[in-house]
Write a protein that holds these residues in place. Structure first.
Motif, PDB file in Angstrom:
ATOM      1  N   ALA A  45      46.835  36.456  42.714  1.00  0.00           N
ATOM      2  CA  ALA A  45      46.335  35.393  41.846  1.00  0.00           C
ATOM      3  C   ALA A  45      44.894  35.664  41.422  1.00  0.00           C
ATOM      4  O   ALA A  45      44.533  35.488  40.250  1.00  0.00           O
ATOM      5  CB  ALA A  45      46.434  34.046  42.565  1.00  0.00           C
ATOM      6  N   PHE A  46      44.073  36.109  42.354  1.00  0.00           N
ATOM      7  CA  PHE A  46      42.680  36.422  42.013  1.00  0.00           C
ATOM      8  C   PHE A  46      42.605  37.598  41.046  1.00  0.00           C
ATOM      9  O   PHE A  46      41.916  37.538  40.018  1.00  0.00           O
ATOM     10  CB  PHE A  46      41.885  36.736  43.282  1.00  0.00           C
ATOM     11  N   TYR A  47      43.298  38.664  41.361  1.00  0.00           N
ATOM     12  CA  TYR A  47      43.157  39.889  40.577  1.00  0.00           C
ATOM     13  C   TYR A  47      43.791  39.799  39.195  1.00  0.00           C
ATOM     14  O   TYR A  47      43.473  40.603  38.303  1.00  0.00           O
ATOM     15  CB  TYR A  47      43.759  41.073  41.332  1.00  0.00           C
ATOM     16  N   THR A  48      44.688  38.833  38.975  1.00  0.00           N
ATOM     17  CA  THR A  48      45.342  38.706  37.664  1.00  0.00           C
ATOM     18  C   THR A  48      44.737  37.603  36.807  1.00  0.00           C
ATOM     19  O   THR A  48      45.118  37.446  35.646  1.00  0.00           O
ATOM     20  CB  THR A  48      46.854  38.433  37.821  1.00  0.00           C
ATOM     21  N   PHE A  49      43.796  36.836  37.370  1.00  0.00           N
ATOM     22  CA  PHE A  49      43.196  35.755  36.598  1.00  0.00           C
ATOM     23  C   PHE A  49      42.216  36.306  35.568  1.00  0.00           C
ATOM     24  O   PHE A  49      41.370  37.136  35.881  1.00  0.00           O
ATOM     25  CB  PHE A  49      42.468  34.776  37.515  1.00  0.00           C
ATOM     26  N   GLN A  50      42.339  35.831  34.333  1.00  0.00           N
ATOM     27  CA  GLN A  50      41.445  36.241  33.263  1.00  0.00           C
ATOM     28  C   GLN A  50      40.530  35.075  32.896  1.00  0.00           C
ATOM     29  O   GLN A  50      40.991  33.987  32.589  1.00  0.00           O
ATOM     30  CB  GLN A  50      42.255  36.689  32.042  1.00  0.00           C
ATOM     31  N   PHE A  51      39.240  35.339  32.933  1.00  0.00           N
ATOM     32  CA  PHE A  51      38.251  34.288  32.702  1.00  0.00           C
ATOM     33  C   PHE A  51      38.136  33.872  31.233  1.00  0.00           C
ATOM     34  O   PHE A  51      37.785  32.735  30.938  1.00  0.00           O
ATOM     35  CB  PHE A  51      36.871  34.752  33.196  1.00  0.00           C
ATOM     36  N   ALA A  52      38.397  34.793  30.332  1.00  0.00           N
ATOM     37  CA  ALA A  52      38.184  34.538  28.906  1.00  0.00           C
ATOM     38  C   ALA A  52      38.954  33.305  28.444  1.00  0.00           C
ATOM     39  O   ALA A  52      40.146  33.139  28.735  1.00  0.00           O
ATOM     40  CB  ALA A  52      38.613  35.748  28.086  1.00  0.00           C
ATOM     41  N   GLY A  53      38.249  32.426  27.706  1.00  0.00           N
ATOM     42  CA  GLY A  53      38.887  31.249  27.145  1.00  0.00           C
ATOM     43  C   GLY A  53      39.062  30.095  28.104  1.00  0.00           C
ATOM     44  O   GLY A  53      39.721  29.103  27.763  1.00  0.00           O
ATOM     45  N   THR A  54      38.488  30.186  29.311  1.00  0.00           N
ATOM     46  CA  THR A  54      38.594  29.102  30.287  1.00  0.00           C
ATOM     47  C   THR A  54      37.210  28.503  30.537  1.00  0.00           C
ATOM     48  O   THR A  54      36.185  29.117  30.246  1.00  0.00           O
ATOM     49  CB  THR A  54      39.169  29.590  31.624  1.00  0.00           C
ATOM     50  N   GLU A  55      37.198  27.302  31.105  1.00  0.00           N
ATOM     51  CA  GLU A  55      35.924  26.678  31.468  1.00  0.00           C
ATOM     52  C   GLU A  55      35.188  27.526  32.504  1.00  0.00           C
ATOM     53  O   GLU A  55      33.959  27.604  32.499  1.00  0.00           O
ATOM     54  CB  GLU A  55      36.166  25.272  32.019  1.00  0.00           C
ATOM     55  N   LEU A  56      35.948  28.157  33.373  1.00  0.00           N
ATOM     56  CA  LEU A  56      35.340  29.011  34.388  1.00  0.00           C
ATOM     57  C   LEU A  56      34.651  30.200  33.729  1.00  0.00           C
ATOM     58  O   LEU A  56      33.543  30.584  34.104  1.00  0.00           O
ATOM     59  CB  LEU A  56      36.411  29.495  35.366  1.00  0.00           C
ATOM     60  N   GLY A  57      35.296  30.768  32.726  1.00  0.00           N
ATOM     61  CA  GLY A  57      34.699  31.874  31.997  1.00  0.00           C
ATOM     62  C   GLY A  57      33.465  31.465  31.224  1.00  0.00           C
ATOM     63  O   GLY A  57      32.501  32.228  31.125  1.00  0.00           O
ATOM     64  N   ASP A  58      33.485  30.246  30.696  1.00  0.00           N
ATOM     65  CA  ASP A  58      32.320  29.743  29.966  1.00  0.00           C
ATOM     66  C   ASP A  58      31.138  29.534  30.910  1.00  0.00           C
ATOM     67  O   ASP A  58      29.989  29.778  30.548  1.00  0.00           O
ATOM     68  CB  ASP A  58      32.645  28.421  29.271  1.00  0.00           C
ATOM     69  N   GLU A  59      31.422  29.069  32.116  1.00  0.00           N
ATOM     70  CA  GLU A  59      30.358  28.780  33.079  1.00  0.00           C
ATOM     71  C   GLU A  59      29.762  30.055  33.672  1.00  0.00           C
ATOM     72  O   GLU A  59      28.554  30.183  33.810  1.00  0.00           O
ATOM     73  CB  GLU A  59      30.900  27.888  34.202  1.00  0.00           C
ATOM     74  N   PHE A  60      30.626  31.003  34.032  1.00  0.00           N
ATOM     75  CA  PHE A  60      30.172  32.253  34.638  1.00  0.00           C
ATOM     76  C   PHE A  60      30.077  33.323  33.548  1.00  0.00           C
ATOM     77  O   PHE A  60      30.942  34.188  33.425  1.00  0.00           O
ATOM     78  CB  PHE A  60      31.115  32.685  35.765  1.00  0.00           C
ATOM     79  N   GLU A  61      29.019  33.250  32.799  1.00  0.00           N
ATOM     80  CA  GLU A  61      28.840  34.116  31.635  1.00  0.00           C
ATOM     81  C   GLU A  61      28.828  35.593  32.030  1.00  0.00           C
ATOM     82  O   GLU A  61      28.151  35.999  32.972  1.00  0.00           O
ATOM     83  CB  GLU A  61      27.527  33.770  30.929  1.00  0.00           C
ATOM     84  N   GLY A  62      29.591  36.397  31.299  1.00  0.00           N
ATOM     85  CA  GLY A  62      29.634  37.832  31.567  1.00  0.00           C
ATOM     86  C   GLY A  62      30.710  38.247  32.540  1.00  0.00           C
ATOM     87  O   GLY A  62      30.993  39.431  32.693  1.00  0.00           O
ATOM     88  N   VAL A  63      31.333  37.278  33.214  1.00  0.00           N
ATOM     89  CA  VAL A  63      32.406  37.588  34.158  1.00  0.00           C
ATOM     90  C   VAL A  63      33.732  37.680  33.417  1.00  0.00           C
ATOM     91  O   VAL A  63      34.052  36.839  32.584  1.00  0.00           O
ATOM     92  CB  VAL A  63      32.490  36.517  35.262  1.00  0.00           C
ATOM     93  N   GLU A  64      34.503  38.713  33.737  1.00  0.00           N
ATOM     94  CA  GLU A  64      35.789  38.917  33.069  1.00  0.00           C
ATOM     95  C   GLU A  64      36.971  38.842  34.023  1.00  0.00           C
ATOM     96  O   GLU A  64      38.080  38.498  33.622  1.00  0.00           O
ATOM     97  CB  GLU A  64      35.795  40.288  32.382  1.00  0.00           C
ATOM     98  N   THR A  65      36.741  39.177  35.284  1.00  0.00           N
ATOM     99  CA  THR A  65      37.844  39.249  36.232  1.00  0.00           C
ATOM    100  C   THR A  65      37.302  39.183  37.650  1.00  0.00           C
ATOM    101  O   THR A  65      36.089  39.170  37.869  1.00  0.00           O
ATOM    102  CB  THR A  65      38.627  40.568  36.033  1.00  0.00           C
ATOM    103  N   PHE A  66      38.215  39.123  38.632  1.00  0.00           N
ATOM    104  CA  PHE A  66      37.831  39.254  40.034  1.00  0.00           C
ATOM    105  C   PHE A  66      37.994  40.724  40.428  1.00  0.00           C
ATOM    106  O   PHE A  66      39.031  41.332  40.169  1.00  0.00           O
ATOM    107  CB  PHE A  66      38.698  38.378  40.935  1.00  0.00           C
ATOM    108  N   VAL A  67      36.958  41.279  41.034  1.00  0.00           N
ATOM    109  CA  VAL A  67      36.929  42.685  41.398  1.00  0.00           C
ATOM    110  C   VAL A  67      37.260  42.843  42.883  1.00  0.00           C
ATOM    111  O   VAL A  67      36.658  42.167  43.722  1.00  0.00           O
ATOM    112  CB  VAL A  67      35.534  43.286  41.121  1.00  0.00           C
ATOM    113  N   PRO A  68      38.197  43.731  43.249  1.00  0.00           N
ATOM    114  CA  PRO A  68      38.503  43.962  44.672  1.00  0.00           C
ATOM    115  C   PRO A  68      37.292  44.560  45.399  1.00  0.00           C
ATOM    116  O   PRO A  68      36.629  45.453  44.887  1.00  0.00           O
ATOM    117  CB  PRO A  68      39.661  44.971  44.631  1.00  0.00           C
ATOM    118  N   ILE A  69      37.014  44.046  46.592  1.00  0.00           N
ATOM    119  CA  ILE A  69      35.908  44.569  47.406  1.00  0.00           C
ATOM    120  C   ILE A  69      36.329  44.563  48.878  1.00  0.00           C
ATOM    121  O   ILE A  69      37.386  44.037  49.230  1.00  0.00           O
ATOM    122  CB  ILE A  69      34.618  43.740  47.240  1.00  0.00           C
ATOM    123  N   ASN A  70      35.511  45.162  49.715  1.00  0.00           N
ATOM    124  CA  ASN A  70      35.706  45.023  51.151  1.00  0.00           C
ATOM    125  C   ASN A  70      34.355  44.761  51.805  1.00  0.00           C
ATOM    126  O   ASN A  70      33.313  45.233  51.344  1.00  0.00           O
ATOM    127  CB  ASN A  70      36.400  46.247  51.760  1.00  0.00           C
TER     128      ASN A  70
END
Length: 330
Positions: A280-305
């Motif tokens: 769910a995290f890795y497939t969510f696309q921020f573009a066009g959502t309120e979340l994307g509008d709020e977190f400017e420059g963010v496009e996706t969730f990036v896998p990390i450890n």
């Protein structure tokens, strides 16, 4: 590129439940001797990845019908519950579970809620993330970032435009706002990095804890503080929302990039559920959502450890003598 951070039907409605989360005790039955590194005695780390292992006993795997998600404490939780709604809907669709947003009031309450088993998925701020990992069995797996994998934020030092502070040495003798003891950019990083520039926080200048990056920045604008170290993503978001005029402040110094808020699942969730949560995290696309509008420059969730991506933060905290105990979590 900037990486920043309405009432939601799924917000936990019960004051009793909220109170029970806040009062959850740091109790539980410790494991027998096992490899655990810095982890609390409730957890094991046999594979050496520095996060809690899934319990070997399958009867201890948690597979809840309702998932509780919390974002890091912010100035106005009600606004963020609405902003997160598109992601909540996506998470619910992918996992097939009801998902509820829980607005936490402090880092300690958030960590305690996951440790007690009442919080399943959470965004922990940079500095408190190691506390969540070691005290609550949190497993970081994602950060907000770009399609190319870039992520993070910087530590910035601001002063009022009318002040006589133009470089770091000018902080001597001033009143400077730090956010909270566990905050990375708001306290830990300044304590570790500023001495290299000839400025020792607490010795060369007076520290006043504001409680949040928002309050630090607003305090500089109001001239309540002479300067403040803050997270770039927070003050950029504030400026975008018109909470302060950028012409009223001056940037004094900026660091290299740090990892931003980590997204975690509880260590004892059923592996099949964890797979769906990560999907769910890795497939969510921020573009066009309120979340994307709020977190400017963010496009996706990036896998990390945690072991690799939080190394710089652990180094900063170690240089400050931080120990991941309940008493140090504020």
């Amino acid at each position: 590129m900037n990486f920043h951070k309405k009432k939601l039907p799924g917000v936990l409605p019960s004051a009793a439940l909220a109170a029970s989360v806040l009062m959850a005790s740091f109790s539980g039955q410790a494991f027998a001797d096992c490899e655990r590194g810095a982890l609390d005695t409730l957890y094991c780390d046999e594979n050496g990845d520095m996060v809690a292992d899934l319990p070997a006993d399958k009867s201890k795997w948690n597979d809840p019908n309702t998932l509780i998600f919390a974002y890091t404490p912010v100035e106005d939780p009600a606004i963020y519950s609405d902003i997160w709604q598109p992601f909540i809907d996506h998470l619910s669709e992918v996992t097939g579970r009801d998902v509820r947003f829980f607005a936490v009031q402090s880092n300690s309450a958030q960590v305690e809620a996951m440790r007690s088993g009442r919080l399943h998925i959470a965004g922990f701020s940079t500095g408190p993330t190691p506390f969540a990992v070691n005290l609550a069995g949190a497993v970081p797996f994602a950060l907000m970032g770009s399609e190319t994998g870039q992520f993070g934020y910087t530590l910035q030092v601001f002063t009022h435009v009318d002040s006589d502070i133009h470089e770091m040495k000018d902080l001597k003798g001033k009143r400077v706002a730090h956010t909270s003891p566990t905050s990375n950019s708001g306290n830990q990083a300044p304590r570790a990095l500023f001495p290299e520039m000839g400025i020792v926080p607490g010795e060369d200048y007076e520290i006043s804890f504001s409680g949040s990056h928002d309050q630090s920045m607003l305090g500089v604008v109001a001239k309540d503080y002479d300067a403040a170290p803050v997270a770039s993503e927070v003050v950029e978001r504030m400026a975008a929302r018109g909470l302060y005029d950028t012409d009223d402040v001056r940037l004094v110094w900026e660091s290299d990039r740090f990892p931003t808020t980590s997204y975690n699942h509880a260590h004892n969730l059923h592996p099949d559920l964890v797979e769906k949560i990560r999907e769910a995290f890795y497939t969510f696309q921020f573009a066009g959502t309120e979340l994307g509008d709020e977190f400017e420059g963010v496009e996706t969730f990036v896998p990390i450890n945690y072991k690799d991506n939080w190394k710089v933060i652990r180094t900063i905290q170690a240089s400050n003598g931080v120990q991941y105990t309940r008493d140090n979590l504020k």
